[in-house]
Design a protein around this motif. Structure first.
Motif, PDB file in Angstrom:
ATOM      1  N   LYS A   4       0.669  -1.313   0.016  1.00  0.00           N
ATOM      2  CA  LYS A   4       0.158   0.078  -0.026  1.00  0.00           C
ATOM      3  C   LYS A   4       0.778   1.200   0.004  1.00  0.00           C
ATOM      4  O   LYS A   4       0.278   2.261  -0.334  1.00  0.00           O
ATOM      5  N   LYS A   7      -3.894 -13.313  12.100  1.00  0.00           N
ATOM      6  CA  LYS A   7      -3.681 -13.502  10.467  1.00  0.00           C
ATOM      7  C   LYS A   7      -2.088 -13.858  10.178  1.00  0.00           C
ATOM      8  O   LYS A   7      -1.813 -14.515   9.338  1.00  0.00           O
ATOM      9  N   SER A  24      -8.630  -5.213  -1.340  1.00  0.00           N
ATOM     10  CA  SER A  24      -8.554  -5.683   0.123  1.00  0.00           C
ATOM     11  C   SER A  24     -10.070  -6.177   0.447  1.00  0.00           C
ATOM     12  O   SER A  24     -11.032  -5.659  -0.427  1.00  0.00           O
ATOM     13  N   CYS A  75      -8.541  -4.464   6.135  1.00  0.00           N
ATOM     14  CA  CYS A  75      -7.889  -3.787   5.134  1.00  0.00           C
ATOM     15  C   CYS A  75      -6.583  -4.386   4.917  1.00  0.00           C
ATOM     16  O   CYS A  75      -5.977  -3.975   3.694  1.00  0.00           O
ATOM     17  N   CYS A 133      -6.441  -7.820   4.308  1.00  0.00           N
ATOM     18  CA  CYS A 133      -6.559  -9.060   3.706  1.00  0.00           C
ATOM     19  C   CYS A 133      -6.757  -8.933   2.142  1.00  0.00           C
ATOM     20  O   CYS A 133      -7.426  -7.952   1.822  1.00  0.00           O
ATOM     21  N   LEU A 134      -6.114  -9.705   1.270  1.00  0.00           N
ATOM     22  CA  LEU A 134      -6.432  -9.412  -0.115  1.00  0.00           C
ATOM     23  C   LEU A 134      -7.804 -10.370  -0.322  1.00  0.00           C
ATOM     24  O   LEU A 134      -7.565 -11.683   0.001  1.00  0.00           O
TER      25      LEU A 134
END
Lengths: 332, 172
Positions: free
Chosen positions: A39, A106, B35, B73, B75-76
Protein backbone atom coordinates in the motif's frame (compact mmCIF):
# COMPACT_ATOMS: atom_id res chain seq x y z
CA UNK A 1 -0.75 -0.49 -4.86
CA UNK A 2 0.60 -1.76 -8.17
CA UNK A 3 -1.16 -4.34 -10.34
CA UNK A 4 0.13 -7.89 -9.94
CA UNK A 5 -0.70 -11.45 -10.87
CA UNK A 6 -2.16 -13.75 -8.20
CA UNK A 7 -1.15 -17.42 -8.11
CA UNK A 8 -2.49 -19.98 -5.66
CA UNK A 9 0.33 -22.43 -4.85
CA UNK A 10 -0.66 -26.11 -5.05
CA UNK A 11 2.72 -27.48 -3.99
CA UNK A 12 6.05 -26.37 -2.57
CA UNK A 13 8.02 -27.26 -5.70
CA UNK A 14 5.71 -25.40 -8.04
CA UNK A 15 5.64 -22.34 -5.80
CA UNK A 16 9.43 -22.21 -5.56
CA UNK A 17 9.83 -22.73 -9.32
CA UNK A 18 7.32 -19.97 -10.08
CA UNK A 19 9.13 -17.41 -7.95
CA UNK A 20 12.53 -18.54 -9.28
CA UNK A 21 11.27 -18.03 -12.84
CA UNK A 22 9.34 -14.77 -12.47
CA UNK A 23 11.33 -11.63 -11.70
CA UNK A 24 9.72 -9.64 -8.91
CA UNK A 25 7.39 -12.44 -7.77
CA UNK A 26 7.00 -12.94 -4.03
CA UNK A 27 5.44 -15.47 -1.68
CA UNK A 28 2.59 -14.38 0.59
CA UNK A 29 1.47 -15.96 3.87
CA UNK A 30 -0.66 -13.90 6.25
CA UNK A 31 0.25 -10.73 4.39
CA UNK A 32 -0.10 -8.42 7.40
CA UNK A 33 3.24 -6.76 6.66
CA UNK A 34 3.59 -7.37 2.92
CA UNK A 35 0.15 -5.97 2.00
CA UNK A 36 0.84 -2.93 4.16
CA UNK A 37 4.19 -2.36 2.42
CA UNK A 38 2.47 -2.74 -0.96
CA UNK A 39 0.00 0.00 0.00
CA UNK A 40 2.99 2.29 0.59
CA UNK A 41 4.60 1.16 -2.70
CA UNK A 42 7.63 -0.01 -0.72
CA UNK A 43 7.01 -3.52 -2.03
CA UNK A 44 5.88 -3.76 -5.67
CA UNK A 45 5.70 -7.46 -6.53
CA UNK A 46 4.91 -8.48 -10.12
CA UNK A 47 3.14 -11.57 -8.82
CA UNK A 48 2.11 -13.00 -5.46
CA UNK A 49 2.26 -16.73 -4.83
CA UNK A 50 -0.24 -17.55 -2.09
CA UNK A 51 1.15 -20.32 0.14
CA UNK A 52 -1.97 -20.71 2.29
CA UNK A 53 -3.21 -23.95 0.70
CA UNK A 54 0.06 -25.78 1.43
CA UNK A 55 0.24 -28.37 4.23
CA UNK A 56 2.27 -26.28 6.69
CA UNK A 57 -0.49 -25.52 9.16
CA UNK A 58 0.16 -28.00 11.98
CA UNK A 59 2.10 -28.08 15.25
CA UNK A 60 3.77 -31.46 15.72
CA UNK A 61 5.97 -32.93 18.45
CA UNK A 62 9.34 -34.06 17.15
CA UNK A 63 10.93 -37.44 18.06
CA UNK A 64 13.79 -35.93 20.08
CA UNK A 65 11.42 -33.88 22.21
CA UNK A 66 11.25 -30.66 20.19
CA UNK A 67 8.23 -29.02 18.61
CA UNK A 68 7.67 -28.22 14.92
CA UNK A 69 5.66 -25.07 14.18
CA UNK A 70 4.37 -25.19 10.61
CA UNK A 71 5.12 -22.00 8.71
CA UNK A 72 1.40 -21.21 8.26
CA UNK A 73 0.44 -21.65 11.92
CA UNK A 74 -0.72 -18.21 13.03
CA UNK A 75 1.01 -16.26 15.77
CA UNK A 76 -2.13 -16.63 17.95
CA UNK A 77 -2.25 -20.38 17.43
CA UNK A 78 1.38 -20.70 18.51
CA UNK A 79 0.99 -18.42 21.54
CA UNK A 80 -2.04 -20.27 22.90
CA UNK A 81 -0.99 -23.80 21.89
CA UNK A 82 -1.05 -25.94 25.07
CA UNK A 83 2.40 -27.46 24.41
CA UNK A 84 3.93 -24.06 23.70
CA UNK A 85 2.34 -22.54 26.83
CA UNK A 86 3.61 -25.42 28.98
CA UNK A 87 7.06 -26.09 27.52
CA UNK A 88 7.97 -22.76 25.88
CA UNK A 89 6.23 -20.04 27.94
CA UNK A 90 8.91 -17.57 26.81
CA UNK A 91 7.65 -17.90 23.24
CA UNK A 92 3.99 -17.43 24.24
CA UNK A 93 4.82 -14.32 26.24
CA UNK A 94 6.91 -12.77 23.46
CA UNK A 95 4.25 -13.35 20.82
CA UNK A 96 1.48 -11.92 23.00
CA UNK A 97 3.62 -8.84 23.68
CA UNK A 98 3.56 -8.02 19.96
CA UNK A 99 1.02 -6.49 17.58
CA UNK A 100 -2.74 -6.75 18.20
CA UNK A 101 -5.02 -9.77 18.50
CA UNK A 102 -6.33 -9.23 14.95
CA UNK A 103 -2.81 -9.12 13.50
CA UNK A 104 -1.68 -12.16 15.50
CA UNK A 105 -4.73 -14.05 14.18
CA UNK A 106 -3.59 -13.46 10.59
CA UNK A 107 0.21 -13.29 10.80
CA UNK A 108 2.02 -16.59 10.28
CA UNK A 109 5.07 -18.18 11.85
CA UNK A 110 7.08 -17.97 8.64
CA UNK A 111 5.90 -14.45 7.89
CA UNK A 112 6.83 -13.18 11.34
CA UNK A 113 10.46 -14.08 10.57
CA UNK A 114 10.28 -12.31 7.21
CA UNK A 115 8.64 -9.05 8.25
CA UNK A 116 10.58 -5.92 7.33
CA UNK A 117 11.82 -3.13 9.56
CA UNK A 118 9.42 -0.37 10.62
CA UNK A 119 12.08 2.35 10.08
CA UNK A 120 10.18 5.49 9.02
CA UNK A 121 12.65 6.18 6.21
CA UNK A 122 12.21 2.66 4.82
CA UNK A 123 8.45 3.27 4.67
CA UNK A 124 8.65 6.73 3.04
CA UNK A 125 9.30 6.43 -0.71
CA UNK A 126 9.95 10.21 -0.93
CA UNK A 127 13.25 9.95 0.98
CA UNK A 128 16.47 7.94 0.47
CA UNK A 129 16.89 4.55 2.13
CA UNK A 130 19.64 2.03 1.47
CA UNK A 131 17.37 -0.85 2.46
CA UNK A 132 14.60 0.16 0.04
CA UNK A 133 16.82 1.58 -2.72
CA UNK A 134 20.43 0.48 -2.27
CA UNK A 135 22.97 3.26 -2.69
CA UNK A 136 20.62 6.18 -2.01
CA UNK A 137 21.79 6.82 1.56
CA UNK A 138 20.52 6.58 5.13
CA UNK A 139 18.91 9.71 6.59
CA UNK A 140 18.14 7.88 9.87
CA UNK A 141 21.63 8.24 11.32
CA UNK A 142 21.20 12.00 11.64
CA UNK A 143 17.43 12.05 11.62
CA UNK A 144 14.48 10.50 13.42
CA UNK A 145 16.21 7.57 15.07
CA UNK A 146 14.47 7.06 18.38
CA UNK A 147 13.57 3.48 17.46
CA UNK A 148 16.83 2.60 15.68
CA UNK A 149 19.62 0.16 16.43
CA UNK A 150 22.54 0.56 18.82
CA UNK A 151 24.36 -2.69 18.01
CA UNK A 152 25.63 -4.22 14.78
CA UNK A 153 24.83 -1.15 12.70
CA UNK A 154 26.69 -0.17 9.52
CA UNK A 155 27.39 3.01 7.60
CA UNK A 156 24.52 1.94 5.32
CA UNK A 157 21.76 1.14 7.79
CA UNK A 158 20.74 1.43 11.46
CA UNK A 159 17.31 -0.24 11.18
CA UNK A 160 16.02 -2.77 13.71
CA UNK A 161 14.20 -6.06 13.26
CA UNK A 162 10.72 -5.43 14.68
CA UNK A 163 9.67 -8.92 15.84
CA UNK A 164 9.02 -9.99 19.43
CA UNK A 165 8.53 -13.65 18.49
CA UNK A 166 11.95 -13.82 16.87
CA UNK A 167 13.65 -12.59 20.06
CA UNK A 168 12.23 -15.58 21.94
CA UNK A 169 13.12 -17.94 19.07
CA UNK A 170 16.70 -16.65 19.20
CA UNK A 171 16.92 -17.20 22.96
CA UNK A 172 15.45 -20.70 22.58
CA UNK A 173 17.86 -21.58 19.77
CA UNK A 174 15.22 -22.57 17.21
CA UNK A 175 15.96 -23.99 13.76
CA UNK A 176 14.34 -22.73 10.55
CA UNK A 177 13.45 -25.38 7.96
CA UNK A 178 13.34 -24.07 4.39
CA UNK A 179 12.72 -25.54 0.92
CA UNK A 180 13.49 -24.15 -2.54
CA UNK A 181 14.37 -25.14 -6.07
CA UNK A 182 17.77 -26.39 -4.84
CA UNK A 183 16.21 -28.64 -2.19
CA UNK A 184 15.63 -28.23 1.51
CA UNK A 185 17.95 -27.23 4.36
CA UNK A 186 17.98 -26.26 8.03
CA UNK A 187 19.16 -22.83 9.18
CA UNK A 188 20.11 -22.23 12.85
CA UNK A 189 18.09 -19.24 14.08
CA UNK A 190 21.21 -17.18 14.75
CA UNK A 191 22.16 -17.49 11.08
CA UNK A 192 18.71 -16.77 9.62
CA UNK A 193 18.70 -12.98 9.98
CA UNK A 194 21.78 -10.95 9.04
CA UNK A 195 23.40 -7.66 9.99
CA UNK A 196 23.07 -4.85 7.43
CA UNK A 197 26.74 -4.46 6.45
CA UNK A 198 26.92 -3.03 2.94
CA UNK A 199 23.81 -4.96 1.81
CA UNK A 200 21.02 -3.66 4.07
CA UNK A 201 18.44 -4.60 1.42
CA UNK A 202 19.03 -8.26 2.36
CA UNK A 203 17.37 -9.12 5.67
CA UNK A 204 17.98 -12.86 5.81
CA UNK A 205 20.12 -15.68 4.43
CA UNK A 206 17.08 -17.10 2.60
CA UNK A 207 17.36 -17.39 -1.20
CA UNK A 208 14.67 -15.65 -3.28
CA UNK A 209 12.99 -18.96 -4.19
CA UNK A 210 13.23 -20.51 -0.70
CA UNK A 211 10.12 -20.96 1.45
CA UNK A 212 10.14 -21.27 5.23
CA UNK A 213 8.32 -24.55 5.88
CA UNK A 214 8.58 -24.71 9.67
CA UNK A 215 10.30 -23.36 12.75
CA UNK A 216 11.55 -26.16 14.99
CA UNK A 217 11.93 -25.65 18.73
CA UNK A 218 14.56 -27.64 20.67
CA UNK A 219 13.57 -30.07 23.42
CA UNK A 220 14.71 -27.71 26.17
CA UNK A 221 12.36 -24.72 26.41
CA UNK A 222 13.36 -22.94 29.65
CA UNK A 223 9.94 -23.94 31.02
CA UNK A 224 10.99 -23.31 34.62
CA UNK A 225 12.97 -20.11 34.29
CA UNK A 226 12.17 -17.57 31.62
CA UNK A 227 11.08 -13.96 31.21
CA UNK A 228 10.23 -11.57 28.38
CA UNK A 229 10.42 -7.88 29.18
CA UNK A 230 9.41 -5.34 26.57
CA UNK A 231 10.03 -1.61 27.00
CA UNK A 232 7.81 0.48 24.72
CA UNK A 233 6.10 3.84 24.40
CA UNK A 234 2.60 2.41 25.00
CA UNK A 235 1.54 -0.37 27.34
CA UNK A 236 0.08 -2.39 24.45
CA UNK A 237 0.26 -2.57 20.66
CA UNK A 238 3.63 -0.85 20.17
CA UNK A 239 6.99 -2.03 18.86
CA UNK A 240 9.81 -2.63 21.31
CA UNK A 241 12.27 0.10 22.09
CA UNK A 242 14.24 -2.56 23.92
CA UNK A 243 13.08 -6.09 24.69
CA UNK A 244 14.84 -8.98 26.37
CA UNK A 245 14.07 -12.70 26.28
CA UNK A 246 15.88 -14.56 29.02
CA UNK A 247 15.87 -18.29 29.77
CA UNK A 248 17.83 -20.37 32.27
CA UNK A 249 18.26 -23.89 33.48
CA UNK A 250 19.52 -23.81 37.05
CA UNK A 251 20.97 -26.43 39.42
CA UNK A 252 21.36 -25.38 43.06
CA UNK A 253 21.56 -21.73 42.06
CA UNK A 254 24.18 -22.39 39.39
CA UNK A 255 23.42 -21.63 35.72
CA UNK A 256 23.66 -24.80 33.61
CA UNK A 257 22.01 -23.48 30.43
CA UNK A 258 21.19 -19.96 29.26
CA UNK A 259 19.64 -18.13 26.32
CA UNK A 260 19.55 -14.32 26.40
CA UNK A 261 18.41 -12.32 23.35
CA UNK A 262 17.53 -8.66 22.77
CA UNK A 263 15.01 -7.05 20.45
CA UNK A 264 14.74 -3.43 19.32
CA UNK A 265 18.50 -2.91 19.39
CA UNK A 266 19.80 -4.42 16.16
CA UNK A 267 19.05 -5.55 12.59
CA UNK A 268 18.46 -9.04 14.05
CA UNK A 269 17.70 -10.50 17.48
CA UNK A 270 20.91 -9.86 19.43
CA UNK A 271 22.36 -12.96 21.09
CA UNK A 272 25.94 -14.03 21.83
CA UNK A 273 26.12 -17.73 22.70
CA UNK A 274 29.89 -17.53 23.13
CA UNK A 275 29.52 -14.98 25.94
CA UNK A 276 26.80 -17.11 27.54
CA UNK A 277 29.24 -20.06 27.65
CA UNK A 278 32.11 -18.02 29.10
CA UNK A 279 30.24 -15.71 31.49
CA UNK A 280 27.06 -17.55 32.51
CA UNK A 281 27.45 -21.33 32.41
CA UNK A 282 28.72 -22.63 35.74
CA UNK A 283 28.29 -19.23 37.40
CA UNK A 284 25.91 -18.42 40.27
CA UNK A 285 22.57 -16.92 39.22
CA UNK A 286 23.01 -13.56 40.88
CA UNK A 287 23.20 -9.87 40.08
CA UNK A 288 27.01 -9.80 39.82
CA UNK A 289 26.85 -12.47 37.12
CA UNK A 290 24.11 -10.66 35.21
CA UNK A 291 25.95 -7.35 35.43
CA UNK A 292 29.21 -8.77 34.11
CA UNK A 293 27.28 -10.45 31.29
CA UNK A 294 25.39 -7.33 30.18
CA UNK A 295 28.63 -5.33 30.13
CA UNK A 296 30.14 -7.81 27.69
CA UNK A 297 26.94 -8.35 25.66
CA UNK A 298 26.38 -4.63 25.10
CA UNK A 299 30.03 -3.66 24.62
CA UNK A 300 30.40 -1.42 21.59
CA UNK A 301 26.78 -0.21 21.65
CA UNK A 302 26.46 3.17 19.98
CA UNK A 303 23.65 5.71 20.00
CA UNK A 304 22.71 8.10 17.19
CA UNK A 305 21.13 10.90 19.20
CA UNK A 306 17.42 10.30 19.74
CA UNK A 307 18.09 6.66 20.58
CA UNK A 308 20.87 7.32 23.10
CA UNK A 309 18.42 6.42 25.88
CA UNK A 310 18.62 2.80 24.72
CA UNK A 311 22.22 2.72 25.95
CA UNK A 312 20.83 3.18 29.48
CA UNK A 313 17.66 1.11 29.16
CA UNK A 314 19.22 -1.97 27.56
CA UNK A 315 21.63 -2.82 30.44
CA UNK A 316 19.00 -2.57 33.16
CA UNK A 317 16.45 -4.47 31.08
CA UNK A 318 18.91 -7.33 30.52
CA UNK A 319 19.65 -7.57 34.25
CA UNK A 320 15.97 -7.31 35.19
CA UNK A 321 14.92 -10.00 32.71
CA UNK A 322 17.65 -12.35 33.95
CA UNK A 323 16.62 -11.77 37.59
CA UNK A 324 12.96 -12.31 36.75
CA UNK A 325 13.76 -15.50 34.83
CA UNK A 326 15.92 -16.91 37.62
CA UNK A 327 13.30 -16.21 40.28
CA UNK A 328 10.31 -17.39 38.23
CA UNK A 329 8.12 -19.74 40.22
CA UNK A 330 9.54 -18.74 43.61
CA UNK A 331 7.15 -17.68 46.35
CA UNK A 332 7.31 -13.99 47.03
CA UNK B 1 -7.61 12.70 -18.21
CA UNK B 2 -4.37 13.17 -16.35
CA UNK B 3 -2.89 9.94 -15.07
CA UNK B 4 -5.41 7.77 -16.86
CA UNK B 5 -2.77 5.30 -17.98
CA UNK B 6 -1.20 5.06 -14.54
CA UNK B 7 -4.57 4.39 -12.96
CA UNK B 8 -5.69 1.85 -15.53
CA UNK B 9 -6.33 -1.48 -13.88
CA UNK B 10 -5.38 -4.78 -15.49
CA UNK B 11 -8.86 -6.34 -15.58
CA UNK B 12 -7.39 -9.49 -17.15
CA UNK B 13 -5.66 -10.32 -13.86
CA UNK B 14 -9.00 -10.67 -12.01
CA UNK B 15 -9.64 -13.98 -10.26
CA UNK B 16 -13.05 -15.60 -9.71
CA UNK B 17 -13.58 -15.58 -5.95
CA UNK B 18 -16.41 -17.03 -3.91
CA UNK B 19 -17.16 -15.60 -0.48
CA UNK B 20 -19.98 -16.23 1.93
CA UNK B 21 -20.71 -12.93 3.63
CA UNK B 22 -23.23 -12.86 6.48
CA UNK B 23 -24.66 -16.11 5.14
CA UNK B 24 -25.02 -14.97 1.52
CA UNK B 25 -22.72 -16.52 -1.08
CA UNK B 26 -21.22 -14.27 -3.75
CA UNK B 27 -19.01 -15.21 -6.70
CA UNK B 28 -17.17 -12.21 -8.09
CA UNK B 29 -14.30 -11.47 -10.45
CA UNK B 30 -11.83 -9.75 -8.15
CA UNK B 31 -8.63 -7.90 -9.00
CA UNK B 32 -5.87 -9.35 -6.78
CA UNK B 33 -5.03 -5.95 -5.27
CA UNK B 34 -8.56 -5.53 -3.85
CA UNK B 35 -8.62 -5.69 -0.07
CA UNK B 36 -11.39 -7.63 1.62
CA UNK B 37 -12.47 -4.30 3.15
CA UNK B 38 -12.80 -2.62 -0.25
CA UNK B 39 -14.68 -5.63 -1.62
CA UNK B 40 -17.16 -5.52 1.26
CA UNK B 41 -17.66 -1.76 1.00
CA UNK B 42 -17.42 -1.12 -2.76
CA UNK B 43 -18.68 -4.34 -4.33
CA UNK B 44 -21.17 -5.59 -1.74
CA UNK B 45 -22.22 -2.17 -0.35
CA UNK B 46 -21.62 -3.41 3.20
CA UNK B 47 -20.33 -0.11 4.53
CA UNK B 48 -20.52 -0.98 8.22
CA UNK B 49 -16.86 -2.00 8.24
CA UNK B 50 -14.86 1.23 8.21
CA UNK B 51 -11.66 2.28 6.50
CA UNK B 52 -9.94 4.19 9.28
CA UNK B 53 -6.20 3.92 8.65
CA UNK B 54 -6.14 1.21 5.93
CA UNK B 55 -2.89 -0.10 7.49
CA UNK B 56 -4.00 -2.46 10.27
CA UNK B 57 -3.36 0.06 13.00
CA UNK B 58 -6.82 1.25 14.04
CA UNK B 59 -9.06 -1.84 13.93
CA UNK B 60 -12.09 -0.03 12.42
CA UNK B 61 -12.15 -2.61 9.58
CA UNK B 62 -12.25 -5.64 11.90
CA UNK B 63 -14.44 -8.48 10.61
CA UNK B 64 -14.66 -12.19 11.39
CA UNK B 65 -13.23 -14.59 8.79
CA UNK B 66 -14.30 -18.15 9.60
CA UNK B 67 -15.20 -16.80 13.07
CA UNK B 68 -11.70 -15.32 13.66
CA UNK B 69 -11.26 -11.54 13.97
CA UNK B 70 -8.87 -9.97 11.45
CA UNK B 71 -8.12 -6.55 9.92
CA UNK B 72 -9.99 -6.73 6.60
CA UNK B 73 -7.89 -3.88 5.20
CA UNK B 74 -4.81 -6.13 5.23
CA UNK B 75 -6.60 -9.12 3.65
CA UNK B 76 -6.45 -9.56 -0.10
CA UNK B 77 -9.97 -10.67 -1.05
CA UNK B 78 -8.70 -13.28 -3.56
CA UNK B 79 -6.91 -15.06 -0.71
CA UNK B 80 -10.26 -15.70 0.99
CA UNK B 81 -11.91 -17.81 -1.72
CA UNK B 82 -14.28 -20.20 0.04
CA UNK B 83 -14.18 -18.37 3.37
CA UNK B 84 -17.12 -17.22 5.50
CA UNK B 85 -17.04 -13.55 6.49
CA UNK B 86 -19.17 -11.92 9.19
CA UNK B 87 -19.46 -8.14 9.32
CA UNK B 88 -21.37 -5.87 11.70
CA UNK B 89 -24.37 -6.19 9.33
CA UNK B 90 -24.38 -9.93 10.01
CA UNK B 91 -24.50 -9.58 13.78
CA UNK B 92 -27.77 -7.71 14.10
CA UNK B 93 -29.98 -5.08 12.55
CA UNK B 94 -32.00 -2.06 13.58
CA UNK B 95 -34.67 -3.23 15.99
CA UNK B 96 -32.97 -6.62 16.28
CA UNK B 97 -29.65 -5.90 17.96
CA UNK B 98 -27.41 -8.71 19.12
CA UNK B 99 -26.68 -8.75 22.88
CA UNK B 100 -23.22 -7.22 22.37
CA UNK B 101 -24.66 -4.41 20.24
CA UNK B 102 -27.29 -3.72 22.89
CA UNK B 103 -24.57 -3.74 25.56
CA UNK B 104 -22.62 -1.06 23.66
CA UNK B 105 -25.79 1.08 23.66
CA UNK B 106 -26.54 0.43 27.33
CA UNK B 107 -22.98 1.10 28.53
CA UNK B 108 -22.12 4.15 26.35
CA UNK B 109 -19.58 2.13 24.38
CA UNK B 110 -19.24 4.85 21.73
CA UNK B 111 -19.59 8.52 20.99
CA UNK B 112 -19.13 9.22 17.27
CA UNK B 113 -19.59 5.56 16.38
CA UNK B 114 -16.96 5.32 13.66
CA UNK B 115 -14.87 2.67 15.39
CA UNK B 116 -17.90 0.83 16.78
CA UNK B 117 -18.48 -1.82 14.07
CA UNK B 118 -14.83 -2.83 14.40
CA UNK B 119 -14.98 -2.71 18.19
CA UNK B 120 -18.05 -4.97 18.23
CA UNK B 121 -16.67 -7.47 15.69
CA UNK B 122 -13.42 -7.51 17.66
CA UNK B 123 -15.28 -8.09 20.92
CA UNK B 124 -17.22 -10.99 19.37
CA UNK B 125 -13.95 -12.48 18.17
CA UNK B 126 -12.30 -12.00 21.55
CA UNK B 127 -15.19 -13.67 23.38
CA UNK B 128 -14.96 -16.65 21.03
CA UNK B 129 -11.21 -16.89 21.64
CA UNK B 130 -11.99 -17.18 25.35
CA UNK B 131 -8.64 -15.94 26.70
CA UNK B 132 -9.93 -12.82 28.45
CA UNK B 133 -10.82 -13.29 32.12
CA UNK B 134 -10.17 -9.91 33.75
CA UNK B 135 -10.72 -6.26 32.87
CA UNK B 136 -6.98 -5.96 32.22
CA UNK B 137 -7.25 -8.90 29.80
CA UNK B 138 -10.09 -7.17 27.93
CA UNK B 139 -8.12 -3.94 27.63
CA UNK B 140 -5.04 -5.78 26.40
CA UNK B 141 -6.88 -8.03 23.96
CA UNK B 142 -8.94 -5.13 22.56
CA UNK B 143 -5.88 -2.90 22.08
CA UNK B 144 -6.05 -3.38 18.32
CA UNK B 145 -9.19 -1.23 18.24
CA UNK B 146 -8.56 2.47 18.67
CA UNK B 147 -11.32 4.88 19.77
CA UNK B 148 -10.50 8.55 19.24
CA UNK B 149 -13.50 9.62 21.36
CA UNK B 150 -12.00 7.73 24.26
CA UNK B 151 -15.05 5.59 24.98
CA UNK B 152 -12.84 2.85 26.36
CA UNK B 153 -14.47 2.63 29.82
CA UNK B 154 -17.87 2.12 28.17
CA UNK B 155 -16.47 -0.40 25.69
CA UNK B 156 -14.87 -2.41 28.50
CA UNK B 157 -18.11 -2.21 30.52
CA UNK B 158 -20.15 -3.49 27.55
CA UNK B 159 -17.78 -6.40 26.97
CA UNK B 160 -17.62 -7.20 30.69
CA UNK B 161 -21.42 -7.22 30.82
CA UNK B 162 -21.55 -9.86 28.10
CA UNK B 163 -18.83 -11.89 29.84
CA UNK B 164 -20.71 -11.68 33.16
CA UNK B 165 -24.03 -12.73 31.67
CA UNK B 166 -22.35 -15.56 29.74
CA UNK B 167 -24.08 -14.60 26.56
CA UNK B 168 -21.13 -15.40 24.37
CA UNK B 169 -23.29 -17.76 22.32
CA UNK B 170 -25.90 -15.05 21.86
CA UNK B 171 -23.24 -12.51 20.91
CA UNK B 172 -23.51 -13.67 17.35
Amino acid sequence: MNNFEYVRAEGLDGAARFVAGHHGAKFIGGGTNLVDLMKYNVEKPTALVDLNRLAMRSVTELPYGGLRLGALVTNSEVAYHPVVSAKYPLLSRAILAGASAQLRNKATTGGNLLQRTRCVYFYDTAVPCNKREPGTGCPAKEGINRSMAILGTSVSCIATHPSDMCVALAALGATVQVAGTQGSRSIPFAEFHRLPGDQPQVDTTLAVDEIVTSVDLPAAGFAGHSAYIKVRDRQSYAFALVSVAAGFELADGIITKAGIALGGVAHKPWRNAELERSLLIGKPANRDTYHAFQLALLAGAQGYGENDFKLKIAPVTVVRAMEQAAHEGEQA
Amino acid sequence: MVGKLALEQRKDLAVATTLTVNGNTHTLDVEPWTSLLDLLRERLQLTGSKKGCDHGQCGACTVLVNDVRVNSCLCLAVMHDGDAVTTIEGLGSEGNLSPIQQAFVDHDGYQCGYCTPGQICSAVGMLKEGHAKTEADVREQMSGNVCRCGAYPGIVAAVRHIMATSQTEGAR
